[in-house]
Design a protein around this motif. Structure first.
Motif, short mmCIF file in Angstrom:
data_model
loop_
_atom_site.label_atom_id
_atom_site.label_comp_id
_atom_site.label_asym_id
_atom_site.label_seq_id
_atom_site.Cartn_x
_atom_site.Cartn_y
_atom_site.Cartn_z
N GLU A 161 -17.03 13.32 46.26
CA GLU A 161 -17.57 12.03 46.73
C GLU A 161 -18.04 12.17 48.18
O GLU A 161 -19.12 11.70 48.54
CB GLU A 161 -16.50 10.94 46.63
N ARG A 162 -17.20 12.82 48.99
CA ARG A 162 -17.53 13.01 50.40
C ARG A 162 -18.77 13.87 50.57
O ARG A 162 -19.68 13.56 51.35
CB ARG A 162 -16.33 13.65 51.09
N GLN A 163 -18.83 14.97 49.82
CA GLN A 163 -19.95 15.89 49.94
C GLN A 163 -21.25 15.28 49.41
O GLN A 163 -22.32 15.51 49.99
CB GLN A 163 -19.63 17.17 49.18
N LEU A 164 -21.16 14.53 48.33
CA LEU A 164 -22.36 13.89 47.81
C LEU A 164 -22.92 12.91 48.83
O LEU A 164 -24.14 12.87 49.07
CB LEU A 164 -22.06 13.17 46.49
N ALA A 165 -22.05 12.14 49.46
CA ALA A 165 -22.49 11.19 50.49
C ALA A 165 -23.07 11.94 51.69
O ALA A 165 -24.13 11.55 52.23
CB ALA A 165 -21.33 10.31 50.93
N ARG A 166 -22.41 13.02 52.09
CA ARG A 166 -22.87 13.77 53.26
C ARG A 166 -24.24 14.39 53.02
O ARG A 166 -25.15 14.27 53.85
CB ARG A 166 -21.86 14.87 53.61
N TRP A 167 -24.39 15.07 51.87
CA TRP A 167 -25.64 15.78 51.62
C TRP A 167 -26.78 14.83 51.27
O TRP A 167 -27.95 15.13 51.53
CB TRP A 167 -25.44 16.85 50.55
N THR A 168 -26.44 13.68 50.73
CA THR A 168 -27.48 12.66 50.52
C THR A 168 -28.01 12.19 51.87
O THR A 168 -29.22 12.06 52.08
CB THR A 168 -26.92 11.47 49.72
N LYS A 169 -27.08 11.96 52.79
CA LYS A 169 -27.48 11.54 54.14
C LYS A 169 -28.30 12.63 54.84
O LYS A 169 -29.33 12.35 55.48
CB LYS A 169 -26.23 11.21 54.96
N GLN A 170 -27.85 13.89 54.72
CA GLN A 170 -28.58 15.00 55.32
C GLN A 170 -29.97 15.14 54.70
O GLN A 170 -30.96 15.39 55.40
CB GLN A 170 -27.80 16.31 55.12
N TYR A 171 -30.01 14.99 53.39
CA TYR A 171 -31.30 15.10 52.70
C TYR A 171 -32.26 14.01 53.16
O TYR A 171 -33.44 14.27 53.45
CB TYR A 171 -31.09 15.01 51.18
N THR A 178 -41.40 12.13 49.15
CA THR A 178 -40.55 11.64 48.06
C THR A 178 -40.56 12.64 46.91
O THR A 178 -41.62 13.01 46.40
CB THR A 178 -41.04 10.28 47.55
N ILE A 179 -39.37 13.06 46.51
CA ILE A 179 -39.22 13.96 45.36
C ILE A 179 -38.43 13.19 44.30
O ILE A 179 -37.21 13.05 44.41
CB ILE A 179 -38.50 15.26 45.76
N PRO A 180 -39.10 12.66 43.28
CA PRO A 180 -38.44 11.80 42.29
C PRO A 180 -37.22 12.45 41.64
O PRO A 180 -36.21 11.77 41.40
CB PRO A 180 -39.55 11.54 41.26
N GLU A 181 -37.29 13.75 41.38
CA GLU A 181 -36.16 14.42 40.72
C GLU A 181 -34.90 14.41 41.59
O GLU A 181 -33.79 14.29 41.07
CB GLU A 181 -36.53 15.88 40.39
N MET A 182 -35.08 14.53 42.89
CA MET A 182 -33.91 14.48 43.78
C MET A 182 -33.30 13.08 43.78
O MET A 182 -32.07 12.93 43.76
CB MET A 182 -34.30 14.90 45.20
N ASN A 183 -34.12 12.07 43.79
CA ASN A 183 -33.60 10.71 43.75
C ASN A 183 -32.85 10.45 42.44
O ASN A 183 -31.79 9.82 42.42
CB ASN A 183 -34.75 9.71 43.90
N GLU A 184 -33.41 10.96 41.33
CA GLU A 184 -32.75 10.79 40.03
C GLU A 184 -31.43 11.55 39.99
O GLU A 184 -30.42 11.04 39.46
CB GLU A 184 -33.68 11.29 38.92
N LEU A 185 -31.41 12.74 40.55
CA LEU A 185 -30.19 13.55 40.54
C LEU A 185 -29.09 12.91 41.37
O LEU A 185 -27.91 12.91 40.96
CB LEU A 185 -30.51 14.96 41.06
#
Length: 342
Positions: A161-171, A178-185
């Motif tokens: 959970e922590r890493q997903l939040a962190r890397w989403t913020k970094q991304y 905009t990369i639709p596949e990244m948003n979907e993932l």
């Protein structure tokens, strides 16, 4: 392009290290490694032996990125464990010396393998190298973090959970289009998040064959390198990272094993590697491995997006390669979606 990341102020380095490290009383040679995209890395050749200097790149950087102080700390803490690391010598956090923080460690001579096919080695040696990867990884995940002084090296709670939040913020901070596949993932990973099983230990964060130094005449690992992404977290992240790399195309860019006849080369299947790791750790198997693999693809996509952003901002260590790597973000996102479906 910033030339500061391509060179090192040799005079300033010599002045700082003189009296602190042997071999810097006379002349020394500086050679930049082509690898080390995130933190520029240099060989320091002296009459007393060779050292390696890792520096934080200059310029405006993402918060918590390029943490050379963490790299130094974790490798120093592992010095007396079963995890092979280079000997740490000193950490300089004074930006005024060369323009950014850096540390110096021993140079570890040996074999650096960039292609997991290991085409120049015989099948028996290939088998030994991959088995050594499994052994070192299991040793890493069994390090007593209290005993080595790393219990505070990462926050508590659900690592993924922590890493997903962190890397989403970094991304998002590095997003250039905009990369639709990244948003979907990102959305899919939030939905598929497994419950925390309580495993908590030291993780490398980028464990793969090209971040290891092996003996020149045997499969023995002499050092694990590039600890920038290390933290206290869930061990399956490292394991999934190995499998993720192998699912990429073979060759200089993908550095994977997709489509390779592994049995003919003496290389294990993904499942065989997972099984050997589980056996060493006394585990009976891993549920939800598709999630961990998918997360690995997502995080690598986020890392590559950051590499691309630094290149466009003029702060990449190897700008041309950085731009090329940035083009793989959507591929990693699609692979992450596929891993979740499987």
């Amino acid at each position: 392009m910033s030339t500061k990341t391509q060179t090192l102020d040799q005079e300033a380095v010599g002045a700082y290290l003189r009296g602190r490290l042997p071999g810097f009383d006379g002349g020394f040679e500086v050679v930049k490694f082509e690898t080390g995209q995130s933190n520029p890395t240099f060989m320091l050749k002296t009459s007393q032996g060779n050292y390696v200097l890792r520096r934080k790149p200059p310029g405006v950087l993402l918060k918590s990125a390029h943490a050379v102080d963490r790299e130094f700390r974790v490798q120093q803490a592992l010095a007396d464990t079963e995890v092979p690391v280079a000997k740490m010598h000193l950490l300089c956090e004074d930006d005024d010396v060369i323009g950014s923080a850096f540390y110096v460690m021993d140079h570890v001579p040996g074999r650096n393998i960039t292609d997991p096919r290991m085409q120049d080695l015989d099948p028996e040696t290939r088998t030994g190298v991959i088995d050594e990867m499994s052994r070192v990884l299991s040793e890493l995940h069994q390090v007593d973090i209290e005993a080595v002084g790393l219990s505070d090296y990462g926050p508590p709670g659900n690592y993924f959970e922590r890493q997903l939040a962190r890397w989403t913020k970094q991304y998002r901070a590095s997003e250039t289009e905009t990369i639709p596949e990244m948003n979907e993932l990102i959305q899919a990973l939030e939905t598929a998040m497994p419950k925390d099983d309580g495993q908590r230990g030291l993780v490398h964060g980028d464990y793969r064959i090209d971040n290891m130094i092996f003996a020149s005449d045997s499969p023995m690992c002499k050092a694990v390198l590039d600890w920038e992404l290390s933290t206290i977290g869930h061990p399956y992240a490292d394991l999934a990272g190995v499998i993720m790399q192998w699912q990429m195309p073979p060759g200089a860019e993908g550095r994977g094993l997709a489509g390779v006849d592994r049995a003919a080369l003496g290389l294990p299947s993904d499942q065989a590697f997972i099984d050997s790791y589980c056996q060493r750790r006394g585990l009976h198997g891993i549920d939800d491995f598709g999630f961990y693999l998918s997360f690995s693809f997502f995080r690598m996509g986020g890392i590559l997006q950051g590499v691309l952003k630094r290149a466009l901002d003029g702060n990449a260590s190897n700008p041309e390669r950085a731009v090329k790597l940035g083009g793989f973000v959507s591929l990693f996102a699609r692979s992450g979606l596929d891993a979740l479906k499987k």
